[in-house]
Write a protein that holds these residues in place. Structure first.
Motif, PDB file in Angstrom:
ATOM      1  N   GLU A  99      10.168 -20.929   1.195  1.00 48.10           N
ATOM      2  CA  GLU A  99      11.698 -20.178   1.607  1.00 48.10           C
ATOM      3  C   GLU A  99      10.829 -18.657   1.713  1.00 48.10           C
ATOM      4  O   GLU A  99      11.995 -17.787   2.096  1.00 48.10           O
ATOM      5  CB  GLU A  99      12.530 -20.465   0.617  1.00 48.10           C
ATOM      6  CG  GLU A  99      13.280 -21.478   1.072  1.00 48.10           C
ATOM      7  CD  GLU A  99      13.646 -21.241   2.480  1.00 48.10           C
ATOM      8  OE1 GLU A  99      14.393 -20.197   2.894  1.00 48.10           O
ATOM      9  OE2 GLU A  99      14.023 -22.383   3.331  1.00 48.10           O
ATOM     10  N   LEU A 100      10.338 -18.577  -0.239  1.00 45.47           N
ATOM     11  CA  LEU A 100       9.870 -16.901  -0.030  1.00 45.47           C
ATOM     12  C   LEU A 100       9.377 -16.236   1.124  1.00 45.47           C
ATOM     13  O   LEU A 100       8.983 -15.073   1.133  1.00 45.47           O
ATOM     14  CB  LEU A 100       8.803 -17.425  -1.334  1.00 45.47           C
ATOM     15  CG  LEU A 100       9.052 -17.519  -2.682  1.00 45.47           C
ATOM     16  CD1 LEU A 100       7.834 -17.386  -3.650  1.00 45.47           C
ATOM     17  CD2 LEU A 100      10.162 -16.587  -3.180  1.00 45.47           C
ATOM     18  N   THR A 109      15.927 -18.879  -9.239  1.00 45.71           N
ATOM     19  CA  THR A 109      15.941 -19.912  -8.684  1.00 45.71           C
ATOM     20  C   THR A 109      14.761 -20.358  -9.726  1.00 45.71           C
ATOM     21  O   THR A 109      14.653 -21.315  -9.704  1.00 45.71           O
ATOM     22  CB  THR A 109      15.731 -20.241  -7.884  1.00 45.71           C
ATOM     23  OG1 THR A 109      18.209 -19.521  -7.376  1.00 45.71           O
ATOM     24  CG2 THR A 109      16.357 -21.640  -7.300  1.00 45.71           C
ATOM     25  N   LEU A 110      13.383 -19.262  -8.879  1.00 42.21           N
ATOM     26  CA  LEU A 110      12.737 -20.026  -8.628  1.00 42.21           C
ATOM     27  C   LEU A 110      11.574 -19.664 -10.641  1.00 42.21           C
ATOM     28  O   LEU A 110      11.116 -20.721 -11.188  1.00 42.21           O
ATOM     29  CB  LEU A 110      11.118 -19.287  -8.126  1.00 42.21           C
ATOM     30  CG  LEU A 110      10.640 -20.328  -6.734  1.00 42.21           C
ATOM     31  CD1 LEU A 110      10.001 -19.395  -5.940  1.00 42.21           C
ATOM     32  CD2 LEU A 110      10.174 -20.826  -7.051  1.00 42.21           C
ATOM     33  N   LEU A 115      12.817 -11.208  -0.938  1.00 37.47           N
ATOM     34  CA  LEU A 115      12.660 -11.737  -1.867  1.00 37.47           C
ATOM     35  C   LEU A 115      14.300 -11.226  -2.596  1.00 37.47           C
ATOM     36  O   LEU A 115      14.786 -10.275  -2.527  1.00 37.47           O
ATOM     37  CB  LEU A 115      12.031 -11.313  -3.211  1.00 37.47           C
ATOM     38  CG  LEU A 115      12.417 -11.952  -4.683  1.00 37.47           C
ATOM     39  CD1 LEU A 115      12.421 -13.698  -4.416  1.00 37.47           C
ATOM     40  CD2 LEU A 115      10.783 -11.956  -5.508  1.00 37.47           C
ATOM     41  N   SER A 116      15.617 -12.015  -2.474  1.00 38.10           N
ATOM     42  CA  SER A 116      16.383 -12.005  -3.021  1.00 38.10           C
ATOM     43  C   SER A 116      16.400 -12.267  -4.971  1.00 38.10           C
ATOM     44  O   SER A 116      15.898 -12.989  -5.755  1.00 38.10           O
ATOM     45  CB  SER A 116      17.346 -13.097  -2.205  1.00 38.10           C
ATOM     46  OG  SER A 116      17.825 -14.078  -2.926  1.00 38.10           O
ATOM     47  N   HIS A 125      11.554 -24.238  -2.152  1.00 38.06           N
ATOM     48  CA  HIS A 125      11.625 -23.004  -3.122  1.00 38.06           C
ATOM     49  C   HIS A 125      10.313 -21.781  -3.086  1.00 38.06           C
ATOM     50  O   HIS A 125      11.150 -21.120  -1.932  1.00 38.06           O
ATOM     51  CB  HIS A 125      12.032 -23.089  -4.571  1.00 38.06           C
ATOM     52  CG  HIS A 125      13.298 -23.361  -4.597  1.00 38.06           C
ATOM     53  ND1 HIS A 125      14.555 -23.625  -3.889  1.00 38.06           N
ATOM     54  CD2 HIS A 125      13.877 -24.214  -6.046  1.00 38.06           C
ATOM     55  CE1 HIS A 125      15.510 -24.442  -4.404  1.00 38.06           C
ATOM     56  NE2 HIS A 125      15.484 -24.964  -5.153  1.00 38.06           N
ATOM     57  N   GLU A 162      19.197 -13.941  -6.365  1.00 41.96           N
ATOM     58  CA  GLU A 162      18.286 -15.234  -6.407  1.00 41.96           C
ATOM     59  C   GLU A 162      17.930 -16.754  -6.401  1.00 41.96           C
ATOM     60  O   GLU A 162      17.361 -17.274  -7.272  1.00 41.96           O
ATOM     61  CB  GLU A 162      19.952 -15.956  -5.485  1.00 41.96           C
ATOM     62  CG  GLU A 162      20.604 -17.583  -5.239  1.00 41.96           C
ATOM     63  CD  GLU A 162      21.222 -17.806  -4.809  1.00 41.96           C
ATOM     64  OE1 GLU A 162      21.831 -19.034  -4.929  1.00 41.96           O
ATOM     65  OE2 GLU A 162      21.683 -16.829  -3.753  1.00 41.96           O
ATOM     66  N   ALA A 163      17.106 -16.360  -5.590  1.00 43.05           N
ATOM     67  CA  ALA A 163      15.611 -16.693  -4.925  1.00 43.05           C
ATOM     68  C   ALA A 163      14.695 -16.435  -6.122  1.00 43.05           C
ATOM     69  O   ALA A 163      14.197 -17.663  -6.397  1.00 43.05           O
ATOM     70  CB  ALA A 163      15.306 -16.281  -4.041  1.00 43.05           C
ATOM     71  N   ARG A 187       7.139 -12.065   2.235  1.00 43.05           N
ATOM     72  CA  ARG A 187       7.535 -12.708   3.115  1.00 43.05           C
ATOM     73  C   ARG A 187       5.929 -12.102   4.678  1.00 43.05           C
ATOM     74  O   ARG A 187       4.991 -11.220   4.452  1.00 43.05           O
ATOM     75  CB  ARG A 187       8.354 -11.969   4.283  1.00 43.05           C
ATOM     76  CG  ARG A 187       9.810 -11.475   5.293  1.00 43.05           C
ATOM     77  CD  ARG A 187      10.530 -10.891   5.212  1.00 43.05           C
ATOM     78  NE  ARG A 187      10.969 -11.184   6.779  1.00 43.05           N
ATOM     79  CZ  ARG A 187      12.090 -10.638   7.324  1.00 43.05           C
ATOM     80  NH1 ARG A 187      13.187  -9.397   6.536  1.00 43.05           N
ATOM     81  NH2 ARG A 187      12.846 -11.173   8.514  1.00 43.05           N
TER      82      ARG A 187
END
Length: 972
Positions: free
Chosen positions: A389-390, A402-403, A395-396, A386, A398-399, A466
């Motif tokens: 994925e950042l 989730t973290l 950044l969404s 996870h 959901e992300a 990102r």
């Protein structure tokens, strides 16, 4: 010694115990004689089992137990070059393939990068193991018109340096070098101590060469596992051609004997141990005969023993689904745990083993799984993926959540306050609709909620991570680990929290450290490639905890069936494609090309699985299980099970059908128990709800939009207004009809106001300009495709709307937008609230009420009976409900339907339902629902039985239907 020493044990015997017994019988001398023995076994589990058997006594010195995968002589190991770590070779290959694809994009798509690299590494290792140089592959005579072989040769030429003299060896080439070194030393000075290779089938070229060498030593011996002594010589003689016989369980042994110049009769029994059921062994031997000689079923079948006795300890379970199969297996394993029976589940189907493990968990039983858990599925593995994925995208919500909710996040200190802040932030994100929360928004929220330190930590560690460049792999790892540790530590402390703790954390730290150590051999990567590479590396590793598993409940791979230290073996997933597994696609060489150069054929894996099946099926007690359906598709039984069942079915003289029926009956018994264990308690179905709360609990205020619900689905009013329950707003607000409707209302309001400022703005161009300002705004609509789609939708309606708007403005002047109002029914103490989209006033003071609909507008009859929104707003206007709005009457009210292809104005039937009449009907409706005896019935008058109602799940729709009576249930 006239011939090489080859010994064997039949299928079904306890191989490790018999190996030890035979060894003790042959080592007759002082205690140090056993210590001179050098014993090579095929798996670490076999080595542990042998040590545990030695520990049981009598007291003796241990032999030197080693693995056939480590052939280096301890005395001369230092003379060999160190093998390249597998990860280094994989990274080198990824970089090599990436450069090839960049230079020649037509070779392969970028998405195939890691699959191609892994397959090349596997092919290289196989070529080293089988001693096949690249030149031999390149010399293949291939007439290829498609260009595939030319592309494959491009890759083969690129890996040529890995085969050059002096190149760093990988694991297989190191094993080949170690073997050559050892054999050269033996030529000069043959070993004088016993050397035994036990438990290996010699499926790899290096291992087979070592076995042949040991068998020829004066004091060497090879002990083969699961050797079929019942198979006649005529069958053994047919197993020489790998193109025809490699999928047979005894093919490897036949090939080894042929290479040593031996026959089946030259193989001696290591001990006199017989299998638990010799009759079953004969049945399996005949059933597994190669296809060209299956006619022997007719001649040899009648000579088999009574099959009822042979299969007395065999159960055949054919479950309808994989879930039923897993549940029945779990029940049998639970029974074994309670009775102290040592039981092992053997299957290559990892999904099935996870289902069984999950079922056992309800009884607090954790099996000892030899394969462990893939590192990517462990808590720290998921956490690190996870975090990776950042780097790949904005950044969404959901992300972020989730973290934030991961158990390792903020695990350093003050985990409780962190969870409270996370919950509050989630509710804020859902309420405000922030699909991509930025640092400023998070910090502003944190400041308002008195947690600035926590907000700053979230903004710093999660937002704006990102990465658009291509840093070196080492830089990626440093940044990745630093960010993961910062997230795990939390806002209140330093360190790494619980990230590297526990068994899984330590294993993940070892994996990451190994990747960091080899990072210099990797190539620069963008964020997406790094995340994919990191996930692929974790997927190749497994995490085991040998201390947490039940000592008697085991899950093995097929190879470990050779250990044979369980009383019950469950052979599960016996379907084609599962057991045996179908060979994977080879992007480089087809079957004939592999045979021509001396590489292993795809059938090798099938042959090894067949041997493992024959071994396990001869155990003292055996279960055969399969599912008749998988993923709603019919399955095909495993070829070995299918052959056994067909053979038994045709042997009525040997009571085969009776034995088969008994096997199935035992399976059906456990399947019935599995179904019973999941049978829900019998309860009466729910009645159609019609709750009748006391009068003081009933709503005294409703918006005009809820009147329709009160008529059509009163239960929704009960849940929302009395119980005050609401569904959570979506975390990632979808670009749905609600969002589109809100935006269209804003666009049209801005457009109409602009035409009031300057009548020249009443044009399509101005309307599309206002559309671009709102619909085209990335913050308002953070979905590029949806922005384009909705813009074109507005363009499709713009001409019609501008034309009709000119007519509307000729009749009345736009005066009020999104105006709120409320009107009271004093006798009932009830207030009706509403918000009109738009009210125009004409020269005579008459009100023109408009409501925009982005979907279908209700028809006149629907408005009279159910959808009274405009009629009620007209009544509210005449009641003086809207502040600063006092027209003498309502001139008209209409819906403006903005659905492309169905653009129209739908007037409210004011003539048939004048405001006074509508207001009286409203008073009667509200009075009825203020009566304590009146129930709020579910789905009272929906337009269609298939219509969606927001609270169907609470009303338990499905246990009742609309034909059932809705009897009021008086509540207190």
């Amino acid at each position: 010694m006239a011939k090489p020493n080859i010994f064997a044990l039949p299928p079904g015997v306890d191989f490790a115990r018999e190996l030890l017994d035979g060894l003790r019988a042959r080592i007759d001398g002082p205690p140090e004689a056993m210590a001179e023995v050098e014993l090579y076994v095929n798996t670490e589990r076999m080595a542990r089992r042998l040590r545990s058997l030695f520990d049981q006594g009598p007291a003796t010195l241990l032999p030197r137990i080693r693995l056939v995968t480590d052939l280096a002589d301890p005395l001369t190991r230092a003379q060999l070059p160190q093998p390249v770590p597998p990860l280094r070779r994989r990274l080198e290959m990824v970089g090599l393939v990436a450069r090839l694809i960049e230079a020649q994009p037509d070779l392969a798509p970028r998405s195939a990068l890691y699959d191609l690299a892994d397959s090349l590494v596997g092919l290289m290792e196989e070529m080293h193991s089988e001693d096949v140089p690249p030149e031999k592959v390149a010399q293949l005579d291939i007439s290829d018109q498609s260009g595939h072989w030319a592309r494959a040769l491009t890759f083969f030429n690129a890996v040529q340096p890995f085969f050059d003299e002096g190149a760093e060896p990988d694991r297989q080439s190191h094993a080949r070098l170690a073997l050559e070194q050892r054999l050269n030393r033996w030529e000069i000075a043959p070993p004088q101590h016993p050397i035994i290779v036990a438990g290996s089938t010699g499926s790899r070229g290096t291992t087979a060469a070592f076995m042949r060498a040991v068998a020829r030593l004066p004091r060497g011996a090879v002990v083969l596992p699961g050797f079929d002594f019942d198979m006649p010589d005529t069958v053994w003689d047919r197993l020489g051609d790998p193109m025809k016989g490699e999928d047979h369980p005894q093919f490897r042994f036949a090939r080894l004997l042929a290479e040593l110049g031996l026959t089946k009769d030259d193989v001696a029994r290591w001990t006199g141990a017989l299998p638990p059921s010799p009759a079953r062994g004969q049945l399996l031997s005949l059933a597994l005969r190669p296809a060209p000689v299956t006619h022997q079923w007719m001649s040899e079948g009648p000579n088999l023993p009574d099959l009822r006795q042979a299969c007395a300890d065999v159960t055949l379970l054919e479950a309808p689904t994989t879930r039923d199969e897993a549940m029945a297996i779990a029940l049998r394993l639970r029974d074994a745990a309670e009775t102290g029976t040592r039981a092992a589940l053997i299957t290559p189907d990892r999904m099935l083993t996870r289902q069984v493990t999950s079922a056992l968990d309800r009884w607090g039983i954790t099996p000892d799984d030899s394969a462990g858990i893939p590192a990517q599925l462990t808590p720290p593995g998921r956490f690190l993926r996870h975090v990776a994925e950042l780097f790949t995208k904005d950044l969404s919500a959901e992300a972020l959540l989730t973290l934030l909710k991961h158990p390792l996040t903020h695990s350093g200190a003050e985990r409780g306050p962190h969870l409270i802040h996370t919950r509050d932030l989630e509710l804020h994100i859902r309420k405000k609709g922030l699909p991509f929360p930025g640092a400023e928004a998070v910090q502003a929220w944190a400041q308002a909620h008195d947690c600035p330190q926590w907000g700053a930590w979230v903004a710093e560690t999660f937002c704006d991570q990102r990465e658009a460049g291509e840093p070196a792999l080492a830089d990626w790892i440093d940044r990745h680990v630093a960010l993961a540790e910062r997230i795990a530590a939390g806002a209140a402390t330093d360190g790494s929290g619980g990230l590297w703790q526990e068994n899984a954390g330590r294993k993940l730290q070892e994996i990451v450290s190994g990747l960091a150590a080899e990072a210099e051999h990797g190539s620069p990567l963008d964020a997406r490639d790094y995340a994919d590479l990191f996930g692929a590396i974790l997927a190749a590793e497994e995490v085991r905890n040998r201390d947490e598993g039940h000592p008697h409940i085991l899950i093995w791979g097929t190879l470990e069936a050779r250990v044979m230290d369980a009383d019950l073996l469950i052979l599960a997933g016996l379907n084609e494609g599962s057991w045996p597994e179908m060979p994977g696609a080879d992007p480089w060489l087809n079957r004939k090309m592999r045979a021509d150069v001396g590489l292993l054929l795809p059938e090798r894996r099938i042959g090894l699985s067949a041997h493992d099946f024959q071994q396990a099926a001869a155990a003292p007690e055996v279960w055969f299980t399969r599912a008749l359906k998988s993923d709603d598709a019919e399955t095909v039984p495993s070829r070995w099970l299918n052959r056994t069942v067909n053979l038994m079915t045709g042997l009525s003289d040997r009571h085969g059908p009776e034995a088969l029926a008994t096997m199935k009956a035992k399976g059906a018994h456990w399947l019935a128990l599995a179904r019973a264990s999941e049978q829900p308690l019998t309860t009466a179905p729910a009645r159609r709800p019609s709750p009748a709360p006391p009068a003081e609990a009933r709503p005294r205020e409703l918006p005009v939009t809820d009147i329709k619900k009160l008529v059509r689905d009163p239960y929704a009013i009960y849940v929302r207004r009395i119980l005050r329950l609401r569904a959570l707003d979506p975390l990632m607000r979808a670009p749905d009809a609600l969002m589109r409707g809100v935006l269209v209302h804003s666009v049209l309001e801005n457009f109409v106001k602009a035409t009031q400022d300057d009548p020249a703005n009443l044009t399509v161009e101005t309307l599309m300009q206002k559309t671009a300002e709102l619909v085209g705004d990335a913050e308002q609509v953070p979905f590029p495709t949806i922005r384009a789609l909705w813009t074109e939708r507005m363009r499709a309606i713009s001409g019609w709307f501008v034309a009709t708007e000119a007519e509307r403005q000729a009749l009345a002047h736009p005066a009020h937008f999104e105006v709120r109002g409320k009107a009271v029914i004093p006798a009932l103490g009830f207030t009706l609230t509403g918000q009109a989209d738009r009210i125009d006033i004409d020269d005579r003071g008459g009100a023109h009420i408009y409501d925009y609909k982005t979907g279908s507008a209700p028809t006149g009859p629907q408005q009279k009976q159910f959808d009274k929104q405009l009629l009620l707003e007209a009544a509210m206007v005449e009641k003086g409900a809207f502040k600063d709005l006092a027209p003498r009457h309502v001139e008209r009210a209409l819906f403006i339907a903005l659905k492309p292809g169905d653009l129209k104005e739908v007037p409210a039937p004011l003539d048939e339902s004048p405001p006074d009449k509508v207001w009286e009907e409203l008073a009667l409706l509200i009075a009825a629902y203020l009566d304590p005896a009146k129930g709020f019935s579910a789905r009272r008058a929906l337009m269609s039985d298939s219509d969606f109602a927001e609270f169907d799940h609470l009303s338990r729709l499905g246990e009742w239907d609309v034909t059932d009576p809705a009897d009021p249930e008086v509540l207190t």
